[in-house]
Write an enzyme that holds these catalytic residues in place. Sequence first.
Site, PDB file in Angstrom:
ATOM      1  CB  THR A  18       5.838  41.201  -0.790  1.00 21.46           C
ATOM      2  OG1 THR A  18       6.785  42.290  -0.850  1.00 21.46           O
ATOM      3  CG2 THR A  18       6.489  39.947  -1.352  1.00 21.46           C
TER       4      THR A  18
ATOM      5  CG  HIS B  94       1.550 -19.358   1.784  1.00 23.57           C
ATOM      6  ND1 HIS B  94       2.688 -19.882   2.357  1.00 23.57           N
ATOM      7  CD2 HIS B  94       0.604 -20.321   1.912  1.00 23.57           C
ATOM      8  CE1 HIS B  94       2.441 -21.105   2.790  1.00 23.57           C
ATOM      9  NE2 HIS B  94       1.189 -21.394   2.531  1.00 23.57           N
TER      10      HIS B  94
END
EC number: 2.7.7.23
Length: 456
Positions: A82, A363
């Site tokens: 880091t 539908h």
Amino acid sequence: MLNSAMSVVILAAGKGTRMYSDIPKVLHTLAGKPMVQHVIDAATKLGAAQVHLVYGHGGELLKQTLKDDKLNWVLQAEQLGTGHAMQQAAPFFSDDEDILMLYGDVPLISVETLQRLRDAKPQGGIGLLTVKLDDPSGYGRITRENGKVTGIVEHKDATDEQRQIQEINTGILIANGADLKRWLSKLTNNNAQGEYYITDIIALAYQEGREIAAVHPARISETDGVNNRLQLSRLERIYQAEQAEKLLLSGVMLRDPARFDLRGTLHCGMDVEIDANVIIEGYVTLGHRVKIGAGCIIKNSVIGDDCEISPYSVVEDAHLEAACTIGPFARLRPGAELLAGAHVGNFVEMKKARLGKGSKAGHLTYLGDAEIGDNVNIGAGTITCNYDGANKFKTVIGDDVFVGSDTQLVAPVTVGKGATIAAGTTVTRNVADNELVLSRVPQVHKQGWQRPVKKK
């Protein structure tokens, strides 16, 4: 003390070997977006003047995915710790700004916690985010003298006595740019890992008589990192539980908070009800008294007041005015628009189509590239034939039209107001107002007809 300017460094160079993936670890998604994007968003909300993204593995894919011109891309060719990562970003630090260090695989860090850390940073010192764990194994321990932070000892370098310390380093810290550059230049890799630890700057600061202020997050989960898919899935559930709690407390009724996923931003009116297994993606607005049935997916859409979406419907990039009903099993694709009181029933698909006020498609219908007026009835099995294999064409249907079942409208075509289209008709030419249109093969009756017999 709060300085006038602050930049953020996000460490995102790791490959993420334990993810077992070709995708860089920080690009794996939480709540629908890459982990690192959560961190970038937090930095932006915090008011960062500049965001430096330290990358290594999968850099090109990172750039393609994030597509953020405001990011300063910093290459860490070798992953040497880091501290080494921060050294790569250090040339970009201004002496008179604060530098906040974050991690691309710690996605739940909150703006509120970071603001408290920023406010707590002493002049010339370091603000350090720490937590206390019942089992701190594997983490760097916070060492103190007379209550003051003196340093951080990594687990592999810690003595047995130090390993009993429960306060651990989260890796998140903030310090002045000039101080940080000086401390980074003094780091060595004389440790068990042979890496340059950013944590060593704590001891360097203490030796200079600088104050280190430790701050705890509102929730420990804010500092949880991701190294494998199991950890990522756990953070996903934590995040979703937090979002569900916020919605419930704001008045939204979630029938089962454990089976609700928010993968974006949701704005709700009063008395909204959402059933189980609903997924919200992107930017979604639900008006007052909206009801969403089980198993629905709503993405980047606006749903007006008093609308009801029945179970297992998918709504994407659509706009519904007030009192519309859709589903179950309806699909609204990008560009679908329903005006007030319109109805789309089961197994109806709409794309780039507008359904007028009070109009209904009950539908088994496809409406694509269509403009449909008010009070229109679309019969079952109706199809707008909008594509000739190369180009798309538009269908226009006026107000008060009745379209019978099993109708094909071959675009480009216009149907005038009040027209009636008989069932089974294929419409290939424009229809005038109030006309009746039918196109059928004459019906033939054969008495005494016998079916063919199968050959043995």
